[in-house]
Design an enzyme around this catalytic site. Structure first.
Site, PDB file in Angstrom:
ATOM      1  N   ASP A  58      41.354 -19.167  46.123  1.00 44.60           N
ATOM      2  CA  ASP A  58      41.575 -20.675  45.845  1.00 44.60           C
ATOM      3  C   ASP A  58      42.096 -21.532  46.903  1.00 44.60           C
ATOM      4  O   ASP A  58      43.338 -20.969  47.581  1.00 44.60           O
ATOM      5  CB  ASP A  58      42.662 -20.958  44.696  1.00 44.60           C
ATOM      6  CG  ASP A  58      42.503 -22.229  44.158  1.00 44.60           C
ATOM      7  OD1 ASP A  58      41.616 -22.540  43.455  1.00 44.60           O
ATOM      8  OD2 ASP A  58      43.348 -22.796  44.538  1.00 44.60           O
ATOM      9  N   TYR A  63      45.187 -28.604  51.157  1.00 46.24           N
ATOM     10  CA  TYR A  63      46.143 -27.469  51.712  1.00 46.24           C
ATOM     11  C   TYR A  63      46.080 -27.276  52.996  1.00 46.24           C
ATOM     12  O   TYR A  63      46.874 -26.437  53.723  1.00 46.24           O
ATOM     13  CB  TYR A  63      45.623 -26.135  50.969  1.00 46.24           C
ATOM     14  CG  TYR A  63      45.785 -26.103  49.498  1.00 46.24           C
ATOM     15  CD1 TYR A  63      46.223 -27.108  48.921  1.00 46.24           C
ATOM     16  CD2 TYR A  63      45.355 -25.023  48.850  1.00 46.24           C
ATOM     17  CE1 TYR A  63      46.181 -27.138  47.434  1.00 46.24           C
ATOM     18  CE2 TYR A  63      45.231 -25.060  47.250  1.00 46.24           C
ATOM     19  CZ  TYR A  63      45.834 -26.063  46.680  1.00 46.24           C
ATOM     20  OH  TYR A  63      45.837 -26.067  45.401  1.00 46.24           O
ATOM     21  N   LYS A  92      38.539 -27.863  46.601  1.00 47.15           N
ATOM     22  CA  LYS A  92      38.727 -28.878  45.749  1.00 47.15           C
ATOM     23  C   LYS A  92      38.408 -30.285  46.748  1.00 47.15           C
ATOM     24  O   LYS A  92      38.851 -30.541  47.819  1.00 47.15           O
ATOM     25  CB  LYS A  92      40.166 -28.789  45.276  1.00 47.15           C
ATOM     26  CG  LYS A  92      40.544 -27.384  44.612  1.00 47.15           C
ATOM     27  CD  LYS A  92      41.713 -27.527  43.873  1.00 47.15           C
ATOM     28  CE  LYS A  92      42.204 -25.970  43.669  1.00 47.15           C
ATOM     29  NZ  LYS A  92      42.919 -25.450  44.393  1.00 47.15           N
ATOM     30  N   HIS A 125      40.129 -32.359  42.413  1.00 46.56           N
ATOM     31  CA  HIS A 125      41.582 -32.014  42.453  1.00 46.56           C
ATOM     32  C   HIS A 125      42.574 -32.426  41.239  1.00 46.56           C
ATOM     33  O   HIS A 125      43.313 -31.734  40.555  1.00 46.56           O
ATOM     34  CB  HIS A 125      42.056 -32.010  43.673  1.00 46.56           C
ATOM     35  CG  HIS A 125      43.119 -31.139  44.266  1.00 46.56           C
ATOM     36  ND1 HIS A 125      43.352 -30.747  45.402  1.00 46.56           N
ATOM     37  CD2 HIS A 125      44.319 -30.555  43.388  1.00 46.56           C
ATOM     38  CE1 HIS A 125      44.316 -29.920  45.485  1.00 46.56           C
ATOM     39  NE2 HIS A 125      45.037 -29.690  44.420  1.00 46.56           N
ATOM     40  N   ASN A 164      43.623 -30.390  36.678  1.00 51.26           N
ATOM     41  CA  ASN A 164      44.665 -31.187  36.061  1.00 51.26           C
ATOM     42  C   ASN A 164      44.126 -32.077  35.239  1.00 51.26           C
ATOM     43  O   ASN A 164      44.666 -33.457  35.145  1.00 51.26           O
ATOM     44  CB  ASN A 164      45.210 -31.949  37.676  1.00 51.26           C
ATOM     45  CG  ASN A 164      46.085 -31.126  38.090  1.00 51.26           C
ATOM     46  OD1 ASN A 164      47.054 -30.425  37.738  1.00 51.26           O
ATOM     47  ND2 ASN A 164      45.790 -30.879  39.431  1.00 51.26           N
ATOM     48  N   LYS A 265      50.167 -17.259  44.527  1.00 56.09           N
ATOM     49  CA  LYS A 265      50.142 -17.136  46.035  1.00 56.09           C
ATOM     50  C   LYS A 265      51.197 -16.278  46.518  1.00 56.09           C
ATOM     51  O   LYS A 265      52.220 -16.518  45.899  1.00 56.09           O
ATOM     52  CB  LYS A 265      50.559 -18.698  46.422  1.00 56.09           C
ATOM     53  CG  LYS A 265      50.796 -19.114  47.886  1.00 56.09           C
ATOM     54  CD  LYS A 265      52.378 -19.014  48.238  1.00 56.09           C
ATOM     55  CE  LYS A 265      52.567 -18.898  49.703  1.00 56.09           C
ATOM     56  NZ  LYS A 265      53.851 -18.992  49.785  1.00 56.09           N
ATOM     57  N   ASN A 275      50.817  -8.181  42.584  1.00 62.32           N
ATOM     58  CA  ASN A 275      50.109  -9.051  41.717  1.00 62.32           C
ATOM     59  C   ASN A 275      48.753  -8.705  41.156  1.00 62.32           C
ATOM     60  O   ASN A 275      48.429  -9.327  39.979  1.00 62.32           O
ATOM     61  CB  ASN A 275      50.033 -10.334  42.463  1.00 62.32           C
ATOM     62  CG  ASN A 275      51.200 -11.160  42.849  1.00 62.32           C
ATOM     63  OD1 ASN A 275      52.316 -10.657  42.417  1.00 62.32           O
ATOM     64  ND2 ASN A 275      51.403 -12.039  43.592  1.00 62.32           N
TER      65      ASN A 275
HETATM   66  P1  NDP Z   1      53.006 -19.325  42.153  1.00 68.34           P
HETATM   67  O1  NDP Z   1      53.183 -19.270  40.800  1.00 68.34           O
HETATM   68  O2  NDP Z   1      51.904 -18.619  42.726  1.00 68.34           O
HETATM   69  O3  NDP Z   1      54.253 -19.032  43.168  1.00 68.34           O
HETATM   70  C1  NDP Z   1      54.195 -18.891  44.441  1.00 68.34           C
HETATM   71  C2  NDP Z   1      55.693 -18.235  44.945  1.00 68.34           C
HETATM   72  O4  NDP Z   1      55.859 -17.212  44.248  1.00 68.34           O
HETATM   73  C3  NDP Z   1      55.856 -18.179  46.413  1.00 68.34           C
HETATM   74  O5  NDP Z   1      56.979 -18.433  46.940  1.00 68.34           O
HETATM   75  C4  NDP Z   1      55.635 -16.631  46.722  1.00 68.34           C
HETATM   76  O6  NDP Z   1      56.395 -16.118  47.795  1.00 68.34           O
HETATM   77  C5  NDP Z   1      56.247 -15.947  45.251  1.00 68.34           C
HETATM   78  N1  NDP Z   1      55.779 -14.834  44.780  1.00 68.34           N
HETATM   79  C6  NDP Z   1      54.311 -14.582  44.742  1.00 68.34           C
HETATM   80  N2  NDP Z   1      54.174 -13.479  44.199  1.00 68.34           N
HETATM   81  C7  NDP Z   1      55.428 -12.765  44.036  1.00 68.34           C
HETATM   82  C8  NDP Z   1      56.101 -11.672  43.492  1.00 68.34           C
HETATM   83  N3  NDP Z   1      55.186 -10.587  43.186  1.00 68.34           N
HETATM   84  N4  NDP Z   1      57.333 -11.616  43.225  1.00 68.34           N
HETATM   85  C9  NDP Z   1      58.253 -12.421  43.489  1.00 68.34           C
HETATM   86  N5  NDP Z   1      57.833 -13.600  44.110  1.00 68.34           N
HETATM   87  C10 NDP Z   1      56.329 -13.786  44.295  1.00 68.34           C
HETATM   88  O7  NDP Z   1      52.910 -20.902  42.700  1.00 68.34           O
HETATM   89  P2  NDP Z   1      51.847 -21.765  43.402  1.00 68.34           P
HETATM   90  O8  NDP Z   1      52.383 -23.106  43.177  1.00 68.34           O
HETATM   91  O9  NDP Z   1      51.554 -21.525  44.967  1.00 68.34           O
HETATM   92  O10 NDP Z   1      50.552 -21.663  42.457  1.00 68.34           O
HETATM   93  C11 NDP Z   1      49.597 -20.828  43.092  1.00 68.34           C
HETATM   94  C12 NDP Z   1      48.142 -21.288  43.653  1.00 68.34           C
HETATM   95  O11 NDP Z   1      47.639 -22.543  42.466  1.00 68.34           O
HETATM   96  C13 NDP Z   1      48.484 -22.088  44.713  1.00 68.34           C
HETATM   97  O12 NDP Z   1      48.809 -21.331  45.929  1.00 68.34           O
HETATM   98  C14 NDP Z   1      47.106 -23.139  44.760  1.00 68.34           C
HETATM   99  O13 NDP Z   1      46.053 -22.140  45.159  1.00 68.34           O
HETATM  100  C15 NDP Z   1      47.026 -23.246  43.283  1.00 68.34           C
HETATM  101  N6  NDP Z   1      47.548 -24.516  42.646  1.00 68.34           N
HETATM  102  C16 NDP Z   1      46.860 -25.623  42.451  1.00 68.34           C
HETATM  103  C17 NDP Z   1      47.276 -26.957  42.151  1.00 68.34           C
HETATM  104  C18 NDP Z   1      46.270 -27.821  41.716  1.00 68.34           C
HETATM  105  O14 NDP Z   1      46.802 -28.935  41.330  1.00 68.34           O
HETATM  106  N7  NDP Z   1      45.141 -27.507  41.240  1.00 68.34           N
HETATM  107  C19 NDP Z   1      48.580 -27.134  42.172  1.00 68.34           C
HETATM  108  C20 NDP Z   1      49.550 -26.080  42.611  1.00 68.34           C
HETATM  109  C21 NDP Z   1      48.918 -25.067  42.950  1.00 68.34           C
HETATM  110  P3  NDP Z   1      55.899 -15.663  49.074  1.00 68.34           P
HETATM  111  O15 NDP Z   1      54.748 -16.267  49.278  1.00 68.34           O
HETATM  112  O16 NDP Z   1      57.048 -15.889  49.953  1.00 68.34           O
HETATM  113  O17 NDP Z   1      55.488 -14.112  49.134  1.00 68.34           O
END
Ligand code: NDP
Length: 335
Positions: A58, A63, A92, A125, A164, A265, A275
């Site tokens: 995604d 981004y 997006k 988006h 959204n 992510k 994950n």
């Molecule tokens: P997430 O819920 O995926 O959280 C990401 C965070 O969680 C990072 O800090 C990561 O740390 C940490 N993390 C990931 N896996 C673990 C684990 N197993 N244990 C502990 N910590 C973990 O949030 P996002 O907001 O990034 O959402 C995911 C994706 O959704 C985005 O990357 C994007 O592609 C999409 N998105 C879409 C949006 C939209 O408007 N359509 C808005 C927001 C996101 P680290 O990377 O340091 O491991």
């Protein structure tokens, strides 16, 4: 190397979307700029993700990593790890490309940046339209959707969807479209269950994709005072222990059992594997009831700086904030 087998959900156009994908939004630093330094780590983690069996990625124009996503994907194809047709790549269209004809401009830009011949899915988006200078353009998302239907017809993308969109916006779109969106990508996690929206989408054959699937559980998404559950929440830890899984795996498995795709992510390799290792156990009715009880409507992603724009999809709060640098349209890469 460990391998994961990720099941798929069928879309309303017959295509299959892997139930878990690799999210590529790197987030904003303390200066509200993208975490550019994390880009090489993301490339490595994504490469590893494809090696172990992820097939769904995604990304988005916003981004600023479409070139890197394309490089990793094309390398994996060249190296014979995967075939293009086995991957599902989503991008997006950002808010300043909402005129019907601009959707194609945006999609062609994404294809050029990522060096791909097509996207499997392209999403609107957000439902708001905002000019490069951050002016509210008030373009109806139905007009934008006609642009999406055109890029589908032209074969630039295999599927089209939205992100959204709230319940009313979904209803209006479904009542006024030629092509039904295959999905709505919205925030869903333990705090924000979005039951009504999910029920509506699922009963209309629109797959729901959950972004920010961990909600405020992870420190990067947990401002002071944000609600439970956190990683050490006793209920979560107990459910995890019962199944020999981590708390984050429980959160992702719960989404899967609700029929929802998630796109966590991480730039941490061990978490890439963690994950996706959620398809070998089952939460029981007691677990599900405990997890459902965390739903309190709390939004992790609340872009208050857009709340006065037409078609802002969420409830408004009494708060003012400037648009963060990393989310400004003028900062989008166009080459
Ligand atoms: P997430 O819920 O995926 O959280 C990401 C965070 O969680 C990072 O800090 C990561 O740390 C940490 N993390 C990931 N896996 C673990 C684990 N197993 N244990 C502990 N910590 C973990 O949030 P996002 O907001 O990034 O959402 C995911 C994706 O959704 C985005 O990357 C994007 O592609 C999409 N998105 C879409 C949006 C939209 O408007 N359509 C808005 C927001 C996101 P680290 O990377 O340091 O491991």
């Amino acid at each position: 190397m460990s391998q994961v087998k990720i099941p798929t959900f069928k879309l309303n156009n017959g295509k299959e979307l892997p139930a878990l994908g690799y999210g590529t939004w790197l987030g904003l630093d303390e200066k509200f700029q993208l975490y550019y330094d994390d880009i090489p780590k993301m490339e490595e983690a994504l490469s590893y993700a494809i090696d172990i069996g992820y097939r769904h990625v995604d990304t988005a124009h916003l981004y600023k990593v479409e070139p890197q996503v394309g490089q990793v994907v094309n390398k994996k194809i060249q190296d014979g790890v995967v075939k293009r047709e086995d991957l599902f790549i989503t991008t997006k269209v950002w808010q300043n490309f909402h005129r019907e004809a601009d959707v194609e401009v945006s999609v062609r830009g994404s294809l050029r940046r990522s060096n791909l011949e097509y996207f499997d899915l392209v999403l609107m988006h957000w439902p708001m339209s905002v000019s490069v200078d951050e002016v509210d353009e008030k373009i109806d998302y139905l007009e934008t959707w006609r642009g999406f239907e055109k890029v589908l017809e032209k074969g630039l993308v295999k599927s089209i969807g939205v992100s959204n969109f709230n319940l009313e916006q979904m209803k209006r779109l479904l009542d006024n479209c030629k092509v039904t969106p295959v999905c709505n990508q919205v925030e869903i996690n333990l705090n924000l269950g979005q039951k009504e929206l999910v029920d509506f989408c699922q009963s209309n054959n629109v797959v729901v994709v959950a972004y920010s699937p961990f909600g405020t559980m992870v420190p990067s998404r947990a401002p002071p005072g944000s609600p439970e559950p956190k990683l050490n929440n006793p209920t979560m830890v107990a459910i995890g222990k019962k199944h020999g899984k981590t708390v984050t795996q429980i959160a992702l498995r719960y989404l899967y059992q609700r029929g929802i795709v998630s796109i966590p992510k991480t730039i941490t390799k061990s978490r890439v594997l963690e994950n996706a290792s959620i398809f070998d156990f089952e939460l029981d009715a007691n677990d599900v009831a405990s997890l459902a009880a965390f739903d309190n409507g709390y939004r992790t992603v609340r872009p208050v700086f857009w709340q006065d724009y037409q078609n802002y999809p969420f409830d408004k709060v009494d708060m003012k904030m400037e648009i963060p640098l990393g989310l400004r349209n003028s900062q989008l890469i166009s080459d």
